[in-house]
Design a protein around this motif. Sequence first.
Motif, short mmCIF file in Angstrom:
data_model
loop_
_atom_site.label_atom_id
_atom_site.label_comp_id
_atom_site.label_asym_id
_atom_site.label_seq_id
_atom_site.Cartn_x
_atom_site.Cartn_y
_atom_site.Cartn_z
N SER A 141 0.81 -1.21 0.00
CA SER A 141 0.00 0.00 0.00
C SER A 141 0.85 1.27 0.00
O SER A 141 0.59 2.20 -0.76
CB SER A 141 -0.95 0.00 1.21
OG SER A 141 -0.21 0.01 2.43
N ILE A 142 1.87 1.30 0.85
CA ILE A 142 2.63 2.54 1.01
C ILE A 142 3.58 2.77 -0.18
O ILE A 142 3.70 3.89 -0.69
CB ILE A 142 3.42 2.52 2.33
CG1 ILE A 142 2.46 2.42 3.52
CG2 ILE A 142 4.30 3.76 2.46
CD1 ILE A 142 3.13 2.15 4.85
N ALA A 143 4.23 1.71 -0.63
CA ALA A 143 5.19 1.89 -1.74
C ALA A 143 4.51 1.82 -3.11
O ALA A 143 4.96 2.48 -4.05
CB ALA A 143 6.30 0.85 -1.64
N PHE A 144 3.44 1.01 -3.22
CA PHE A 144 2.86 0.76 -4.55
C PHE A 144 1.37 1.11 -4.65
O PHE A 144 0.74 0.83 -5.66
CB PHE A 144 3.09 -0.70 -4.94
CG PHE A 144 4.54 -1.12 -4.90
CD1 PHE A 144 5.46 -0.57 -5.80
CD2 PHE A 144 5.00 -2.03 -3.96
CE1 PHE A 144 6.80 -0.94 -5.76
CE2 PHE A 144 6.34 -2.40 -3.92
CZ PHE A 144 7.24 -1.86 -4.82
N LYS A 145 0.81 1.66 -3.59
CA LYS A 145 -0.59 2.11 -3.58
C LYS A 145 -1.60 1.02 -3.90
O LYS A 145 -2.69 1.29 -4.44
CB LYS A 145 -0.78 3.30 -4.53
CG LYS A 145 0.02 4.54 -4.11
CD LYS A 145 -0.36 5.75 -4.97
CE LYS A 145 0.58 6.92 -4.74
NZ LYS A 145 0.51 7.43 -3.35
N GLU A 146 -1.28 -0.22 -3.57
CA GLU A 146 -2.28 -1.30 -3.69
C GLU A 146 -3.24 -1.18 -2.51
O GLU A 146 -2.82 -0.98 -1.37
CB GLU A 146 -1.59 -2.67 -3.69
CG GLU A 146 -2.56 -3.83 -3.89
CD GLU A 146 -1.87 -5.19 -3.92
OE1 GLU A 146 -0.63 -5.22 -4.06
OE2 GLU A 146 -2.58 -6.20 -3.79
N ALA A 147 -4.53 -1.34 -2.77
CA ALA A 147 -5.55 -1.09 -1.74
C ALA A 147 -5.75 -2.30 -0.84
O ALA A 147 -6.82 -2.90 -0.81
CB ALA A 147 -6.86 -0.68 -2.39
N VAL A 148 -4.71 -2.67 -0.09
CA VAL A 148 -4.83 -3.73 0.91
C VAL A 148 -4.66 -3.10 2.30
O VAL A 148 -3.73 -2.33 2.51
CB VAL A 148 -3.78 -4.84 0.70
CG1 VAL A 148 -4.19 -5.75 -0.43
CG2 VAL A 148 -2.41 -4.25 0.43
N PRO A 149 -5.55 -3.41 3.23
CA PRO A 149 -5.49 -2.77 4.54
C PRO A 149 -4.44 -3.41 5.44
O PRO A 149 -4.27 -4.63 5.44
CB PRO A 149 -6.89 -3.02 5.10
CG PRO A 149 -7.33 -4.30 4.47
CD PRO A 149 -6.70 -4.33 3.10
N VAL A 150 -3.74 -2.60 6.20
CA VAL A 150 -2.87 -3.13 7.24
C VAL A 150 -3.72 -3.43 8.46
O VAL A 150 -4.63 -2.68 8.79
CB VAL A 150 -1.75 -2.14 7.63
CG1 VAL A 150 -0.78 -1.93 6.48
CG2 VAL A 150 -2.32 -0.82 8.10
N VAL A 151 -3.43 -4.57 9.10
CA VAL A 151 -4.12 -4.88 10.35
C VAL A 151 -3.07 -5.22 11.40
O VAL A 151 -2.61 -6.35 11.48
CB VAL A 151 -5.11 -6.05 10.17
CG1 VAL A 151 -5.86 -6.29 11.47
CG2 VAL A 151 -6.08 -5.75 9.05
N ASP A 152 -2.69 -4.24 12.16
CA ASP A 152 -1.70 -4.43 13.22
C ASP A 152 -2.36 -4.17 14.57
O ASP A 152 -3.58 -4.01 14.66
CB ASP A 152 -0.49 -3.51 13.00
CG ASP A 152 -0.85 -2.06 13.28
OD1 ASP A 152 -2.05 -1.71 13.19
OD2 ASP A 152 0.06 -1.27 13.60
N GLY A 153 -1.56 -4.11 15.61
CA GLY A 153 -2.09 -3.88 16.95
C GLY A 153 -2.89 -2.59 17.04
O GLY A 153 -3.92 -2.54 17.73
N ASN A 154 -2.44 -1.56 16.35
CA ASN A 154 -3.17 -0.29 16.35
C ASN A 154 -4.55 -0.44 15.73
O ASN A 154 -5.54 0.06 16.26
CB ASN A 154 -2.39 0.77 15.54
CG ASN A 154 -1.13 1.21 16.24
OD1 ASN A 154 -1.16 1.64 17.39
ND2 ASN A 154 -0.01 1.08 15.56
N VAL A 155 -4.60 -1.14 14.60
CA VAL A 155 -5.87 -1.26 13.87
C VAL A 155 -6.88 -2.09 14.67
O VAL A 155 -8.05 -1.74 14.75
CB VAL A 155 -5.61 -1.89 12.48
CG1 VAL A 155 -6.93 -2.13 11.75
CG2 VAL A 155 -4.70 -0.97 11.66
N TYR A 156 -6.41 -3.19 15.27
CA TYR A 156 -7.30 -3.97 16.14
C TYR A 156 -7.92 -3.09 17.22
O TYR A 156 -9.11 -3.16 17.51
CB TYR A 156 -6.53 -5.11 16.83
CG TYR A 156 -6.24 -6.29 15.93
CD1 TYR A 156 -7.28 -7.00 15.35
CD2 TYR A 156 -4.93 -6.71 15.71
CE1 TYR A 156 -7.02 -8.11 14.55
CE2 TYR A 156 -4.66 -7.81 14.92
CZ TYR A 156 -5.71 -8.51 14.33
OH TYR A 156 -5.45 -9.58 13.55
#
Length: 373
Positions: A141-156
Amino acid sequence: MKRRYIDIITDNIIPSNNTYFATQLTKWYQQHQRILPWRATKDPYKIWLSEIILQQTRVAQGLPYYNRFIEQYPTIYDLAAASETEVLRLWQGLGYYTRARNLHACARTVVNQFQGQFPNNYKELLTLPGIGPYTAAAIASIAFKEAVPVVDGNVYRVLSRIFNIEVPINTNKGKHIFNELAQRLIDLTAPDVYNQAIMDFGAIQCTPVKPICISCIFNTSCLAFVMGKQNQLPIKLPNIKSKKRFFHYIIIEIGDELLMSLRKEGDIWAGLYDFYLIEGDKLNEFEQLTDELVDLIKRHQLPIEKKPKLYKHMLTHRTLYALFFRVVATAAFMKEAQVLFKNSEINSFSPESIKLLPKPKLICNFLEEFVYI
DNA sequence: AAAGCGGGGTC
DNA sequence: GACCCAGCTTT
């Protein structure tokens, strides 16, 4: 038309193609984002490096390591050309050392099999060593702008609170639901901004303890805050209890050199150096240790100096207790001892060369305290 | 699904 | 002491 179970659950939380959350979040991010060195670039190498360093690691702790790695290895070719030991030495003190070994292996894979260019999509990134679902989504997502969500401790944490989701996050069902919800919320036109926004929001505003709800942009719509249960979310199944391990280290001195042991895979600190180690199910005095080298030391009647300090070293799921015993070797003793070391990588090192070896924090603490290096 | 893997910060 | 941190890998 048959609807998937997961859709029924997430439809109940938020309708698909909802853009309110992403819009508000992005607006917040534009005012509050942290200034971080890996945000000033779109270089996949730097973004990847920052993501590996930040796995289970706070930004404040990882930042100096990031700067040192970029200085030492400005490109992925520099990193791939380094030795694993050199990389581990630079990683020293950061923990989870498999990350450093995978970092090095990944650099070599990208150089040798991808012509030095990171793959530009989630699916391929996932095949690289040390890159799991979170890191693949972050880079894609960050380098190539693919629309996949990050799910880390913050997102939970952020999603469980705003949408009052009580499914435990450390279960497959929980991971599935949060992933599904995150996919519905992501800004498809700017996934890079959105993903970094939700993580910064979790780190700055929606913190694990004492979230700053009073000034939160969602404090009228956050279901947890409305119900006064923001401190009860997210739900996490209890961790396993911390187990104890008992280490007895034998420090063998030969002249001004020490014997150091390269730790093998399959246990903590793989790839790092410590001393000859005898583990027991409890702490023992030197005389009680059942070990070939101890027998040899007794047979040669070498004096033992027991270091007075008992080290208690806390890890997340382990508590280590360590005693240190010092022996000055003779030539006759060493001749016999070499036989015992044939299946290990135990060698003598000068104080100067010991400084350059990657070592666990416990060993660094010991060496520092007894002024060995 | 569960366990192993570090070190540091915070309450 | 308990919990958490821009999680991944192995069993």
